[in-house]
Design a protein around this motif. Structure first.
Motif, PDB file in Angstrom:
ATOM      1  N   LEU A  31      26.294 -42.875  36.003  1.00 48.07           N
ATOM      2  CA  LEU A  31      24.987 -43.215  35.371  1.00 48.07           C
ATOM      3  C   LEU A  31      24.402 -41.990  34.756  1.00 48.07           C
ATOM      4  N   THR A  32      24.304 -40.971  35.316  1.00 44.36           N
ATOM      5  CA  THR A  32      23.655 -39.737  34.893  1.00 44.36           C
ATOM      6  C   THR A  32      24.521 -39.468  33.357  1.00 44.36           C
ATOM      7  N   VAL A  33      25.761 -39.482  33.528  1.00 39.00           N
ATOM      8  CA  VAL A  33      26.764 -39.178  32.468  1.00 39.00           C
ATOM      9  C   VAL A  33      26.371 -39.977  31.342  1.00 39.00           C
ATOM     10  N   GLU A  34      26.142 -41.423  31.712  1.00 37.21           N
ATOM     11  CA  GLU A  34      25.897 -42.210  30.524  1.00 37.21           C
ATOM     12  C   GLU A  34      24.561 -42.119  29.764  1.00 37.21           C
ATOM     13  N   GLY A  35      23.601 -41.837  31.002  1.00 34.99           N
ATOM     14  CA  GLY A  35      22.284 -41.078  30.319  1.00 34.99           C
ATOM     15  C   GLY A  35      22.231 -40.334  29.599  1.00 34.99           C
ATOM     16  N   VAL A  36      23.191 -39.228  29.700  1.00 39.15           N
ATOM     17  CA  VAL A  36      23.313 -37.993  28.846  1.00 39.15           C
ATOM     18  C   VAL A  36      23.891 -38.505  27.622  1.00 39.15           C
ATOM     19  N   MET A  37      25.036 -39.324  27.423  1.00 37.93           N
ATOM     20  CA  MET A  37      25.541 -39.766  26.517  1.00 37.93           C
ATOM     21  C   MET A  37      24.572 -40.667  25.338  1.00 37.93           C
ATOM     22  N   ALA A  38      23.694 -41.424  26.120  1.00 35.80           N
ATOM     23  CA  ALA A  38      22.938 -42.254  25.411  1.00 35.80           C
ATOM     24  C   ALA A  38      22.035 -41.336  24.632  1.00 35.80           C
ATOM     25  N   TYR A  39      21.387 -40.399  25.388  1.00 34.10           N
ATOM     26  CA  TYR A  39      20.453 -39.381  24.771  1.00 34.10           C
ATOM     27  C   TYR A  39      21.113 -38.899  23.640  1.00 34.10           C
ATOM     28  N   ALA A  40      22.448 -38.486  23.655  1.00 34.81           N
ATOM     29  CA  ALA A  40      23.214 -37.728  22.532  1.00 34.81           C
ATOM     30  C   ALA A  40      23.594 -38.517  21.581  1.00 34.81           C
ATOM     31  N   GLN A  41      23.131 -39.956  21.442  1.00 32.02           N
ATOM     32  CA  GLN A  41      23.803 -41.082  20.617  1.00 32.02           C
ATOM     33  C   GLN A  41      25.184 -41.176  20.594  1.00 32.02           C
ATOM     34  N   VAL A  42      26.079 -40.926  21.681  1.00 38.47           N
ATOM     35  CA  VAL A  42      27.472 -40.705  21.756  1.00 38.47           C
ATOM     36  C   VAL A  42      27.852 -42.200  22.435  1.00 38.47           C
ATOM     37  N   GLY A  43      28.735 -42.961  21.762  1.00 43.66           N
ATOM     38  CA  GLY A  43      29.200 -44.270  22.538  1.00 43.66           C
ATOM     39  C   GLY A  43      28.933 -45.522  21.578  1.00 43.66           C
TER      40      GLY A  43
END
Length: 362
Positions: A344-356
């Motif tokens: 969930l932490t990794v996903e939050g970082v990816m979402a913040y970086a607009q990755v995915g």
């Protein structure tokens, strides 16, 4: 769910239009429930056949139907259970003893109200569908606890407590996995969760949320008390667990609830991580023309995908030995929950970086 325009107009001419919609909805609910029960019955046959094949056996082959060996076995089982006497222990709490099987079965059927079988084909397209699923999947444990307690048997009560502790442990990991899906889709509506995965197989969440997929499915196997997590029914330790004193159709209700829950977990796995009713060729115009039937969303893709996790349930049972109780609890608390928190932490970082694939939904 289904429009049935001509039938609706015909019924409106016979009865009050006020009652037409409730009547048609009741008929559609009945159709889905009957189809689920039939699917569950043949799922038991498929389980015995597939496990027999894996273990180099033939499986059921005596009760023929339409000249197919073993095809009538589910119906033979139903007839047998219908005519078996339901025995209630003398010291049991009669009302709760009878109530427990219904508490186990009804939530597993009620969840299907928010399951979209195809685009715009759900009984209730509610905005909080994910919360509804999470709430009702938590209700089944009450039937298990009541069954063990009401029988007034230490064997049944011990099995119920073991099963309840296991379900609570894995429910937390399953809930965190759902939070990951919520973060990715930005919606609690199950139909919107499916639509957020448009764009082909690599846009489905199995790719971006693979650790959460593993956690969700493993937790689903544990939630349904299936092998290798079936410690509630450890015959060598506690006879048959919480339903040891049940017989006949009372036992059959627990049996139906278990298999309907397996089908439900398979369907939810497909919805959350494999695009639900979306076509795997959606958005792949270079491979399949988007106007072709193969690229169209629908029940065909939803049903076809659901068969894969359903088969995996049976595969796991035939492959793995039963785990010890301490191993099961350690896996739930010390492995799956930390994995979900990290991802969930990794996903939050990816979402913040607009990755995915979900960046346009944030």
């Amino acid at each position: 769910m289904w429009q049935w325009g001509m039938l609706r107009d015909w019924l409106s001419g016979l009865i009050s239009p006020y009652w037409t919609n409730p009547l048609l909805m009741a008929v559609q609910i009945l159709i889905v429930v009957v189809c689920l029960i039939l699917l569950m019955a043949f799922y038991t046959l498929a389980e015995r056949k597939i496990i027999g094949w894996i273990q180099s056996r033939k499986g059921p082959n005596r009760v023929n139907l339409f000249w197919v060996p073993g095809l009538g076995q589910p119906f033979a089982d139903v007839v047998k259970l219908m005519f078996k006497e339901i025995l209630i222990p003398a010291d049991a709490s009669g009302f709760l003893f009878r109530l427990a099987p219904f508490l186990a079965l009804v939530p597993s059927l009620a969840i299907w109200a928010v399951i979209p079988f195809a685009p715009e084909h759900a009984f209730a397209d509610i905005d909080a569908g994910l919360l509804y699923v999470l709430a009702l999947t938590s209700m089944g444990v009450y039937g298990i606890i009541l069954a063990g307690w009401a029988a007034n048997s230490k064997y049944a009560f011990l099995g119920a407590m073991r099963s309840a502790a296991q379900i609570v442990a894995y429910e937390i990991a399953m809930g965190f996995a759902m939070v990951g899906v919520l973060m990715a889709s930005g919606s609690l509506n199950i139909g919107e969760i499916i639509r957020a995965q448009q764009g082909g197989m690599l846009s489905w969440y199995w790719f971006w949320l693979f650790p959460l997929l593993m956690v969700y499915f493993i937790s689903g196997v544990a939630e349904t008390n299936r092998a290798p997590f079936d410690v509630a029914e450890g015959e060598s330790e506690i006879v048959a667990g919480f339903h040891v004193d049940y017989s006949g159709m009372a036992f059959a209700l627990f049996f139906i609830a278990e298999y309907v829950n397996m089908i439900l977990i398979s369907a939810l796995t497909v919805i959350f991580f494999f695009g639900g009713w979306l076509s795997p060729f959606d958005g792949w115009s270079w491979l399949v023309p988007q106007s072709s039937l193969l690229a169209q969303p629908g029940f065909f893709w939803f049903g076809l995908k659901t068969l894969v996790p359903m088969f995996t349930f049976l595969w796991l049972r035939a492959t793995f030995p039963r785990y010890r109780y301490d191993q099961i609890m350690r896996l739930g608390w010390k492995a799956l929950i930390p994995v979900t928190l990290v991802w969930l932490t990794v996903e939050g970082v990816m979402a913040y970086a607009q990755v995915g694939p979900w960046k346009e939904h944030l």
